[in-house]
Design a protein around this motif. Structure first.
Motif, PDB file in Angstrom:
ATOM      1  N   VAL A  31       0.510  -1.089   0.087  1.00  0.00           N
ATOM      2  CA  VAL A  31       0.339  -0.129  -0.058  1.00  0.00           C
ATOM      3  C   VAL A  31       0.982   1.337   0.239  1.00  0.00           C
ATOM      4  O   VAL A  31       1.448   1.412   0.499  1.00  0.00           O
ATOM      5  CB  VAL A  31      -0.646   0.066   1.553  1.00  0.00           C
ATOM      6  N   SER A  32       0.780   2.072  -0.823  1.00  0.00           N
ATOM      7  CA  SER A  32       1.845   3.160  -1.086  1.00  0.00           C
ATOM      8  C   SER A  32       1.409   3.885  -0.184  1.00  0.00           C
ATOM      9  O   SER A  32       0.505   4.221   0.493  1.00  0.00           O
ATOM     10  CB  SER A  32       1.336   3.338  -2.704  1.00  0.00           C
ATOM     11  N   VAL A  33       1.980   5.155   0.844  1.00  0.00           N
ATOM     12  CA  VAL A  33       2.521   6.286   1.337  1.00  0.00           C
ATOM     13  C   VAL A  33       0.667   6.587   0.659  1.00  0.00           C
ATOM     14  O   VAL A  33      -0.056   7.510   1.640  1.00  0.00           O
ATOM     15  CB  VAL A  33       3.284   6.909   1.519  1.00  0.00           C
ATOM     16  N   ARG A  34       0.885   7.129  -0.240  1.00  0.00           N
ATOM     17  CA  ARG A  34       0.228   8.148  -0.648  1.00  0.00           C
ATOM     18  C   ARG A  34      -1.686   7.892  -0.712  1.00  0.00           C
ATOM     19  O   ARG A  34      -2.764   8.172  -0.587  1.00  0.00           O
ATOM     20  CB  ARG A  34      -0.267   8.409  -2.351  1.00  0.00           C
ATOM     21  N   GLU A  35      -1.542   5.831  -1.025  1.00  0.00           N
ATOM     22  CA  GLU A  35      -2.884   5.316  -0.870  1.00  0.00           C
ATOM     23  C   GLU A  35      -3.108   5.395   0.669  1.00  0.00           C
ATOM     24  O   GLU A  35      -4.442   5.344   0.496  1.00  0.00           O
ATOM     25  CB  GLU A  35      -3.035   3.487  -1.634  1.00  0.00           C
ATOM     26  N   ALA A  36      -2.529   5.197   1.426  1.00  0.00           N
ATOM     27  CA  ALA A  36      -2.469   5.168   2.647  1.00  0.00           C
ATOM     28  C   ALA A  36      -2.990   6.136   3.704  1.00  0.00           C
ATOM     29  O   ALA A  36      -3.980   6.282   3.667  1.00  0.00           O
ATOM     30  CB  ALA A  36      -1.847   4.504   3.772  1.00  0.00           C
ATOM     31  N   THR A  37      -2.422   7.264   3.197  1.00  0.00           N
ATOM     32  CA  THR A  37      -3.102   9.358   3.730  1.00  0.00           C
ATOM     33  C   THR A  37      -4.363   8.785   2.920  1.00  0.00           C
ATOM     34  O   THR A  37      -5.294   9.569   3.548  1.00  0.00           O
ATOM     35  CB  THR A  37      -2.162   9.951   2.958  1.00  0.00           C
ATOM     36  N   ASP A  38      -4.850   8.701   1.651  1.00  0.00           N
ATOM     37  CA  ASP A  38      -5.560   8.606   0.727  1.00  0.00           C
ATOM     38  C   ASP A  38      -7.291   7.926   1.717  1.00  0.00           C
ATOM     39  O   ASP A  38      -8.123   8.416   2.459  1.00  0.00           O
ATOM     40  CB  ASP A  38      -6.148   8.108  -0.290  1.00  0.00           C
ATOM     41  N   ILE A  39      -6.860   6.513   2.294  1.00  0.00           N
ATOM     42  CA  ILE A  39      -7.250   6.291   3.019  1.00  0.00           C
ATOM     43  C   ILE A  39      -8.293   6.268   4.733  1.00  0.00           C
ATOM     44  O   ILE A  39      -9.246   7.040   5.216  1.00  0.00           O
ATOM     45  CB  ILE A  39      -6.628   4.516   2.661  1.00  0.00           C
ATOM     46  N   LEU A  40      -6.707   7.526   5.002  1.00  0.00           N
ATOM     47  CA  LEU A  40      -6.682   7.408   6.529  1.00  0.00           C
ATOM     48  C   LEU A  40      -7.515   8.400   6.967  1.00  0.00           C
ATOM     49  O   LEU A  40      -7.631   9.244   7.453  1.00  0.00           O
ATOM     50  CB  LEU A  40      -5.159   6.677   7.101  1.00  0.00           C
ATOM     51  N   GLY A  41      -7.192   9.700   5.583  1.00  0.00           N
ATOM     52  CA  GLY A  41      -7.339  10.912   5.960  1.00  0.00           C
ATOM     53  C   GLY A  41      -6.706  11.781   6.152  1.00  0.00           C
ATOM     54  O   GLY A  41      -7.238  12.692   6.534  1.00  0.00           O
ATOM     55  N   GLN A  42      -5.564  11.681   6.454  1.00  0.00           N
ATOM     56  CA  GLN A  42      -3.806  12.233   7.740  1.00  0.00           C
ATOM     57  C   GLN A  42      -3.061  11.541   6.749  1.00  0.00           C
ATOM     58  O   GLN A  42      -2.912  10.898   6.436  1.00  0.00           O
ATOM     59  CB  GLN A  42      -3.823  12.222   9.176  1.00  0.00           C
ATOM     60  N   PRO A  43      -1.783  12.507   6.884  1.00  0.00           N
ATOM     61  CA  PRO A  43      -0.279  11.801   5.925  1.00  0.00           C
ATOM     62  C   PRO A  43      -0.231  11.194   7.298  1.00  0.00           C
ATOM     63  O   PRO A  43      -0.277  11.047   8.239  1.00  0.00           O
ATOM     64  CB  PRO A  43       0.791  13.339   6.462  1.00  0.00           C
ATOM     65  N   VAL A  44       0.257  10.526   6.089  1.00  0.00           N
ATOM     66  CA  VAL A  44       1.638   9.033   6.834  1.00  0.00           C
ATOM     67  C   VAL A  44       2.720   8.781   6.521  1.00  0.00           C
ATOM     68  O   VAL A  44       3.438   8.861   5.841  1.00  0.00           O
ATOM     69  CB  VAL A  44       0.606   7.676   7.076  1.00  0.00           C
ATOM     70  N   ALA A  45       3.267   8.242   7.376  1.00  0.00           N
ATOM     71  CA  ALA A  45       4.651   8.282   7.545  1.00  0.00           C
ATOM     72  C   ALA A  45       4.542   6.855   7.675  1.00  0.00           C
ATOM     73  O   ALA A  45       4.540   5.819   8.075  1.00  0.00           O
ATOM     74  CB  ALA A  45       5.817   8.656   7.716  1.00  0.00           C
ATOM     75  N   ALA A  46       5.997   5.698   6.456  1.00  0.00           N
ATOM     76  CA  ALA A  46       5.588   4.520   6.282  1.00  0.00           C
ATOM     77  C   ALA A  46       7.155   3.662   6.274  1.00  0.00           C
ATOM     78  O   ALA A  46       8.072   4.467   6.229  1.00  0.00           O
ATOM     79  CB  ALA A  46       5.736   3.746   4.818  1.00  0.00           C
ATOM     80  N   THR A  47       6.807   2.654   7.440  1.00  0.00           N
ATOM     81  CA  THR A  47       8.760   1.975   7.796  1.00  0.00           C
ATOM     82  C   THR A  47       8.618   0.918   8.013  1.00  0.00           C
ATOM     83  O   THR A  47       7.320   0.141   8.526  1.00  0.00           O
ATOM     84  CB  THR A  47       8.423   2.656   9.788  1.00  0.00           C
ATOM     85  N   PRO A  48       8.970   0.630   7.307  1.00  0.00           N
ATOM     86  CA  PRO A  48       8.838  -1.631   7.238  1.00  0.00           C
ATOM     87  C   PRO A  48       9.301  -2.109   8.744  1.00  0.00           C
ATOM     88  O   PRO A  48       9.901  -1.419   9.296  1.00  0.00           O
ATOM     89  CB  PRO A  48      10.173  -1.163   6.769  1.00  0.00           C
ATOM     90  N   ARG A  49       9.074  -3.467   8.985  1.00  0.00           N
ATOM     91  CA  ARG A  49       9.058  -4.098   9.470  1.00  0.00           C
ATOM     92  C   ARG A  49       9.393  -5.482   9.752  1.00  0.00           C
ATOM     93  O   ARG A  49       9.249  -5.550   8.724  1.00  0.00           O
ATOM     94  CB  ARG A  49       7.579  -4.291  10.823  1.00  0.00           C
ATOM     95  N   GLN A  50       9.725  -6.172  10.773  1.00  0.00           N
ATOM     96  CA  GLN A  50       9.748  -7.158   9.967  1.00  0.00           C
ATOM     97  C   GLN A  50       8.858  -8.305   9.487  1.00  0.00           C
ATOM     98  O   GLN A  50       9.082  -8.939   8.229  1.00  0.00           O
ATOM     99  CB  GLN A  50      10.703  -8.464  11.244  1.00  0.00           C
ATOM    100  N   ALA A  51       7.752  -8.336   9.104  1.00  0.00           N
ATOM    101  CA  ALA A  51       7.126  -8.654   8.322  1.00  0.00           C
ATOM    102  C   ALA A  51       5.716  -8.080   7.667  1.00  0.00           C
ATOM    103  O   ALA A  51       4.990  -8.702   7.232  1.00  0.00           O
ATOM    104  CB  ALA A  51       5.844  -9.936   9.566  1.00  0.00           C
TER     105      ALA A  51
END
Length: 131
Positions: A31-51
């Motif tokens: 899920v791109s940062v732009r897609e996540a921002t659109d869905i959540l209605g607020q800016p997001v920052a993506a950080t990889p995790r183990q899984a």
């Protein structure tokens, strides 16, 4: 774990049909940062995790956001159909969508203070990128 299994079996079905391919080595691309921002209605920052990936909502309340991850088949029970589980009594309240992928791995998206509709929209994007 028994309670989770019961909730999964009793939960409402969500249709999430995989239609594309996702590279498991780049979980923040599910899920791109732009897609996540659109869905959540607020800016997001993506950080990889183990899984998977953590999409943190930017702002004054740290810890809010949505996680996206793929787990091994034996990691948790999963119903034949994807389900959405709302946990209003947890702190903070959260919503989880769980789906079994074609290769039997489990996709899970969990968000704080979000509805089943919102988390399902998010999960649909990620799951559509798996074959």
């Amino acid at each position: 774990m028994k309670l989770l299994a019961a909730l999964l079996l009793a939960g409402s079905a969500v249709t999430l049909a995989p239609t594309a391919t996702a590279d498991a080595s780049t979980p923040c691309d599910w899920v791109s940062v732009r897609e996540a921002t659109d869905i959540l209605g607020q800016p997001v920052a993506a950080t990889p995790r183990q899984a998977g990936c953590w999409y943190a909502i930017s702002g004054e309340q740290p810890g809010l956001g949505i996680s996206s991850e793929v787990l091994a088949p034996e990691a948790m029970p999963a119903a034949a159909e994807p389900v959405c589980i709302t946990e209003p009594m947890t702190t903070p309240p959260s919503t989880t969508v769980i789906a079994r992928l074609n290769d039997n791995r489990i996709y899970r998206a969990t968000a704080t203070y979000q509805s089943c509709d919102t988390v399902t929209r998010f999960a649909r994007i990620a799951i559509d990128r798996f074959s």
